[in-house]
Design a protein around this motif. Structure first.
Motif, short mmCIF file in Angstrom:
data_model
loop_
_atom_site.label_atom_id
_atom_site.label_comp_id
_atom_site.label_asym_id
_atom_site.label_seq_id
_atom_site.Cartn_x
_atom_site.Cartn_y
_atom_site.Cartn_z
N HIS B 27 32.25 43.60 36.06
CA HIS B 27 32.59 44.85 36.73
C HIS B 27 34.07 44.86 37.06
N ARG B 28 34.63 46.01 36.95
CA ARG B 28 36.05 46.10 37.27
C ARG B 28 36.22 46.27 38.78
N THR B 29 35.38 47.09 39.37
CA THR B 29 35.51 47.33 40.80
C THR B 29 34.13 47.23 41.43
N THR B 30 34.02 46.54 42.53
CA THR B 30 32.74 46.45 43.22
C THR B 30 32.93 46.73 44.70
N HIS B 80 38.62 44.51 43.35
CA HIS B 80 39.06 45.23 42.17
C HIS B 80 39.79 44.26 41.26
N TRP B 402 28.11 49.49 45.06
CA TRP B 402 28.74 50.30 44.00
C TRP B 402 29.52 49.38 43.07
N SER B 403 29.54 49.74 41.76
CA SER B 403 30.36 48.98 40.85
C SER B 403 30.75 49.86 39.67
N SER B 404 31.87 49.57 39.09
CA SER B 404 32.29 50.27 37.88
C SER B 404 32.27 49.30 36.74
N THR B 405 31.80 49.70 35.60
CA THR B 405 31.76 48.81 34.46
C THR B 405 33.15 48.67 33.88
#
Lengths: 401, 407, 328
Positions: B27-30, B80, B402-405
């Protein structure tokens, strides 16, 4: 795998630590700070005062000092004694704005109470230098500006001869200085006199007021008015407690429990602002008189408020007659003199302490604060025979136990 | 690359240097959140009283247990990944604490991590990595209350501005060093204050047995350090409700060194799929060499040796953990100086009855749902001479929310 | 007369010291051949008349007032000769036979050698019958001047700063404020100590310092009956008992007496010159005369003549020297 063994050993070790760890103890060593052979006549909770190593207090020196304190022969012309300006019924002040010395010189400053002088960080109104009673007593005895007792090298032998002629002193000096063969006649005679006077003043303790009884747990010792006054005194509105704090009710305090080089406080309370340049009338410029620094102009030591109801008039030059006026000056944030040679708005004095800000106060509240200040009077102190004139009936009361 | 990403997560788990396996998805951002709320049956000290373990100088955030329901802590963390070996972490936290104005939200973490190869360089505001016990928060611990030794020696929470250099070898050995500005108890961040530490850890994993052990040394310098729980700034006489009394907190300060050395170990044994055994312990010894003093010029030299630690055996059955934490603290102090008796009493260093503080916590923790755990504790607290008992019931929520791939 | 015999003795020893060839071994106290005993007499005058206690003098100050002598004492230290080629040769002040301080002299050279000079002549009588029992007016010591050509004498008036704030009662040395340890050499001895009143009138108790010089005249027509000149260090701060006290104005003037021949001369302090800029009948603030206070305008003229800085004074102003070499 050997890691198993390591792990087992490790936990064995930890378990041993847990079970075999030492018990707890805290040892304290006050290096003798609470030990004194002298009868200080004060409660245990008060820390002992600082004594110079060269003049440890003894009952014998205290009693000799008491005789000298009340002896008018200890002045150039036999007219005044220490007690002339330091009278017991007024907590060892004299009730006048500025007293006169043996030859009529008017002292520029107001006589101070001597109660608990041993605890003061500095000894006079504005001099940051004087910290030892032994140093200070030289000034009223031998000073020439102003002349107080008027003793000088020209007459000191005559003054000494008068003391040497008194029978009472023969025994008193010998008991006070048992190591000396002729303590009233040898070359140390004057030093012996000064050390005895210092011992008497050092032994003047006053911690027996209604306020002390109240803080010791007697809630009835203070009237409702005095309790209201105490809360006002300690409030952030009046800010009194910042400078008049602790068991001596002044921040200028030292005792055996404190390090010797704690700061010596001096504050400007906005009493004067001559010509609008923050000046105080000479020679009463306070700390500035010694340091010559403009920032020290008008800085005086915070006074102990113990027995303050007995020590009118107030301030360093006795220029404020009553406690009510003192409170009103503080309420105004300083004193505005509109006429006379010292006219100026003290409220605008550049050196004024930040705690001297104006506050609103009602007449009822002023009465309450005064009731609190009156509760600081130690009635036992001002009547105690221990501090009274021993010459009045020397025969009936033996001052030497 | 992926290995690096475990670092931010690690800070929310058992230790700042925990070595949990990397997540399968990069993940890029968690964003992570945690919440710990506990109801306690009794307060350790009365209202308007101060918690002062005899023989110690406390400070930091070591508040006493309070009766009733309370949010022990809340955390919201953002990490991040900037690059393959570079990341930034921010964490907001809030802790329960005695007096009204001490429980605000604080920026506890704000740091950059640079992790090339086996090295890790981290700088900013962060938690300590030298002691696994100290790095744990209430959400991560089995017990809701922080260990007594950490309360006394480190003021419970350790967040400070500093930098860490760590190295992790292939054989389970990791070593590191940290330097601190000194904002965290027992240091101060004044000119001559600050702190540093060294640590080493060994980890071994077999089929059934896991073992980790380590040691650390921490050295702090303090100048006029206050007990900021109750003292420090502008002092006022505290106001008690009518009919109750309260005393002003004596603002006693400490100037000097605090050197603390510790050892820790964790042993886990997999009996079968349902049962595990666990044993965890940490022990530390603090040497105090300095001066105790106050605002009115009283001073006393302090020479103190204090030991503290705990052993925590546990048994795990599926989602249930049963454990006992036994703690002990011993203090040996010597104060010398004209004001030593008074300063000893007012600082808390006095220990007239030779009290040895102890605490035993028996606990049950149930991981009810993947992100929600419930726990119950029974505590015999002898941190003060009068033994105190209380029961705690609590809930722990811990989740990546929350996370962004990646890309 | 006691005084004459003392002066004669001093003169004789000075003569021997200054003119002696290689023969006189009795005056040779050092291990170097050129070290000789020296005695430097000091005198005080009002104009040309010798200063004496109780003596009336006319035409003093800007208003030509009548004054009566009352006091003339000063400390000196750092006494040294100046050669024709401008080298300074220190005078090592002597002590008693054991080398200890005497009542009037603390032995040593430079800042260590301190002498208290009492220039009053009590034969005419002031108040008190024995106010000056230890009459003393000569600095005695040794100096390596046997083969030197001396052009001047230099000395500083007063007690040097290091000793200025010690306990003048001699009861205790100064102590280090951190360690409480006594500071070596700070227990008052010799002229710096006196039981009771502290240095017998030469101590400024109020300011925790010595009176570097005490010069007094009575002014029968004055606003203040006595015109005091008390030189002391001012604008001081720091704890005296811990040796931490320093003063912005030391007021220890360094004096050069030019044309001084140790064989022929005494050092004379002329009060007429010192007071020539003052109206001694008025008081311009503070106590009568000048007690060194920075707001005392009576000090302006006096400080100028001593070459000392003072508010509104010009220390470089050209005045006749207060200290001069005179033959006797």
């Amino acid at each position: 795998m050997h890691a198993d063994k390591i792990a087992v050993l490790f936990f064995l070790g930890l378990t041993l630590l847990l079970s075999g760890c030492p018990d707890s103890s805290t040892t304290v060593d006050d290096q003798g700070a609470s030990v004194s052979d002298f009868d200080w006549q004060m409660p245990d909770w008060v820390p002992l005062p600082v004594e110079p190593a060269y003049n440890p207090i003894t009952e014998e020196k205290f009693q000799l000092g008491r005789h000298l304190f009340y002896d008018t022969d200890l002045s150039a012309n036999g007219t005044i004694s220490c007690a002339s300006c330091h009278q017991q019924d007024k907590a060892f002040t004299d009730g006048v704005a500025r007293p006169a010395g043996a030859t009529g010189d008017i002292h520029p400053r107001n006589s101070q109470s001597l109660a608990n002088a041993a605890w003061l960080r500095t000894l006079t109104w504005g001099n940051p230098t004087l910290t030892e009673l032994e140093q200070q007593i030289v000034i009223p005895l031998f000073g020439i500006d102003p002349i107080e007792h008027g003793i000088s090298e020209a007459n000191q032998n005559q003054v000494l001869a008068r003391l040497q002629a008194k029978p009472a002193y023969q025994r008193l000096f010998l008991s006070a200085y048992p190591d000396q063969t002729e303590p009233l006649f040898n070359e140390l005679a004057w030093r012996n006199i000064i050390h005895a006077l210092a011992s008497f003043v050092r032994g003047m303790t006053s911690f027996n007021s209604d306020f002390d009884r109240y803080t010791a747990g007697d809630s009835q010792a203070l009237s409702a008015a005095a309790r209201r006054g105490m809360n006002l005194f300690n409030s952030e509105r009046l800010e009194c407690f910042h400078c008049h704090e602790g068991y001596t009710l002044t921040s200028s305090v030292r005792d055996r429990r404190r390090v010797p080089n704690i700061p010596a406080p001096f504050n400007n309370t906005g009493l004067y602002n001559i010509d609008g340049i923050s000046a105080y009338p000479a020679p009463n410029t306070g700390k500035h008189e010694l340091t010559g620094q403009a920032r020290d102009m008008g800085l005086f030591r915070p006074q102990s408020l113990r027995n303050v109801a007995l020590t009118a008039p107030y301030n360093h030059d006795g220029s404020v007659a009553t406690l009510r006026e003192v409170i009103l000056n503080y309420a105004a944030g300083g004193r505005h003199l509109t006429h006379g040679p010292y006219a100026g708005d003290g409220r605008m004095n550049a050196n004024k302490d930040p705690f001297i800000v104006s506050f609103s106060i009602t007449e009822d509240e002023i009465s309450d604060v005064i009731a609190f200040l009156e509760s600081l009077t130690d009635h036992a102190f001002i009547t105690h025979p221990r501090y009274a004139n021993p010459w009045q009936d020397d025969a009936s009361q033996d001052p030497i136990p | 690359m992926n290995r690096f990403l475990t670092l931010p997560l690690a800070l929310l788990s058992a230790s700042a240097l925990a070595h949990t396996p990397p997540p399968s998805t990069a993940h890029r951002t968690t964003v992570d959140a945690s919440l710990v709320a506990t109801w306690r049956s009794a307060s350790l000290v009365d209202d308007n009283a101060y918690w002062q373990v005899p023989g110690t100088m406390m400070g930091g955030h070591a508040w006493p247990a309070e009766k009733g329901a309370q949010v022990d802590e809340m955390n919201l963390g953002l990490s991040h990944r900037i690059d393959d070996d570079l990341a930034g972490v921010l964490k907001l936290g809030s802790h329960a604490g005695g007096m009204d104005d001490h429980s605000g939200v604080e920026l506890e973490h704000a740091y950059i991590v640079y992790a090339p190869g086996p090295w890790q360089l981290q700088a900013g505001r962060m938690s300590a990595g030298f002691s696994p016990g100290l790095a744990q928060h209430a959400a991560e611990r089995l017990a809701s209350e922080a260990p007594l030794a950490l309360d006394v020696f480190f003021g419970r929470h350790f967040h400070d501005d500093g930098a860490r250099l760590a190295w992790q070898g292939n054989q389970g050995v990791s070593v590191g060093a940290e330097v601190w500005r000194g904002k965290a108890f027992p240091a101060t961040d004044s000119n001559d204050g600050g702190a540093w530490d060294l640590f080493a850890q060994y980890q071994w994993q077999g089929t059934a047995l896991t073992f980790a052990a380590g040691g650390w040394f921490y050295s702090a310098a303090a100048e006029a350090r206050a007990d900021h729980r109750y003292g420090g700034g502008h002092q006022h006489v505290p106001v008690a409700p009518p009919g109750q009394n309260t005393a002003a907190f004596p603002d006693i300060r400490y100037t000097g060194d605090t050197d603390i050395a510790g050892v820790h170990a964790h042993l886990g044994y997999h009996l079968n799929n349902d049962w595990q055994l666990s044993l965890q312990a940490e022990w530390m010894r603090a040497e105090l060499d300095g001066t105790v003093h106050d605002a009115i010029g009283r001073q006393a030299r302090l020479d103190g040796s204090q030991n503290g630690g705990w052993v925590q055996p546990g048994i795990i059955w599926r989602t249930h953990t049963f454990a006992v934490r036994a703690e002990r603290l011993s203090t040996e102090n010597s104060l010398v100086g004209p004001a030593a008796p008074q300063l000893a009493t007012e600082s808390g260093l006095a220990n007239p009855d030779g009290h040895v503080p102890r605490r035993v916590t028996a606990l049950w923790r149930w991981q009810w749902r993947p992100h929600i755990a419930l726990r119950a504790e029974a505590i015999r607290d002898e941190s003060l001479p009068a033994a105190d008992h209380r029961f705690n019931i609590g809930i722990v929520w811990q989740q990546q929310i929350w996370s962004s791939t990646d890309r | 007369m006691m005084r004459i015999s003392l002066v004669a003795l001093a003169a004789a020893s000075t003569l021997m010291a200054g003119c002696g060839g290689s023969s006189s071994s009795s005056t040779q106290t050092g291990d170097r051949d050129d070290t000789v005993a020296v005695a430097i007499p000091f005198t005080a005058t009002v104009g040309t008349e010798p200063f004496a206690c109780g003596q009336l003098y006319n035409s003093v100050g800007t208003t030509s007032a009548d004054v009566i002598g009352q006091d003339a004492r000063l400390y000196v230290h750092n006494v040294r000769f100046v050669t024709n080629d401008e080298r300074e040769i220190p005078v090592t002040l002597s002590g008693d036979i054991q080398g200890a301080a005497t009542a009037n002299q603390k032995p040593g050279e430079g800042l260590e050698g301190i002498a208290l000079l009492d220039l009053r002549d009590k034969s005419e009588g002031c108040q008190g019958d024995d106010a000056n029992p230890d009459y003393y007016d000569t600095v005695t010591g040794t100096a390596a001047i046997r083969n030197e050509s001396i052009r001047a004498l230099r000395f500083s008036v007063g007690v040097p700063a290091r000793y200025n704030h010690i306990d003048a009662q001699g009861t205790q040395p100064q102590t280090d404020s951190e360690t409480g340890e006594p500071i070596p050499g700070t227990l008052a001895v010799g002229p710096l100590a006196a039981a009771g009143m502290g240095a017998g009138g030469m101590h400024w108790s109020w300011a925790a310092g010595y009176v570097h010089a005490r010069l007094e005249v009575q002014v029968p027509t004055g606003a203040s009956p006595v015109f005091y000149i008390h030189l002391g260090s001012t604008a001081c701060s720091g704890e005296a008992i811990h040796g931490e006290r320093t003063c912005e104005h030391g007021n220890q003037p360094d004096i050069e007496v030019t044309g001084f021949d140790p064989a022929l001369h005494a050092v004379n302090l002329d009060l007429l010159t010192l007071l020539s800029g003052n109206d001694v009948t008025i008081n311009q603030g503070g106590p009568g005369g000048c007690m060194s206070g920075l707001t005392d305008a009576d000090c302006v003229g006096i400080f100028e003549r001593l070459g000392l800085p003072f508010p509104d004074a010009d220390p470089d102003a050209d005045h006749a020297p207060v200290f001069q070499a005179i033959t006797f």
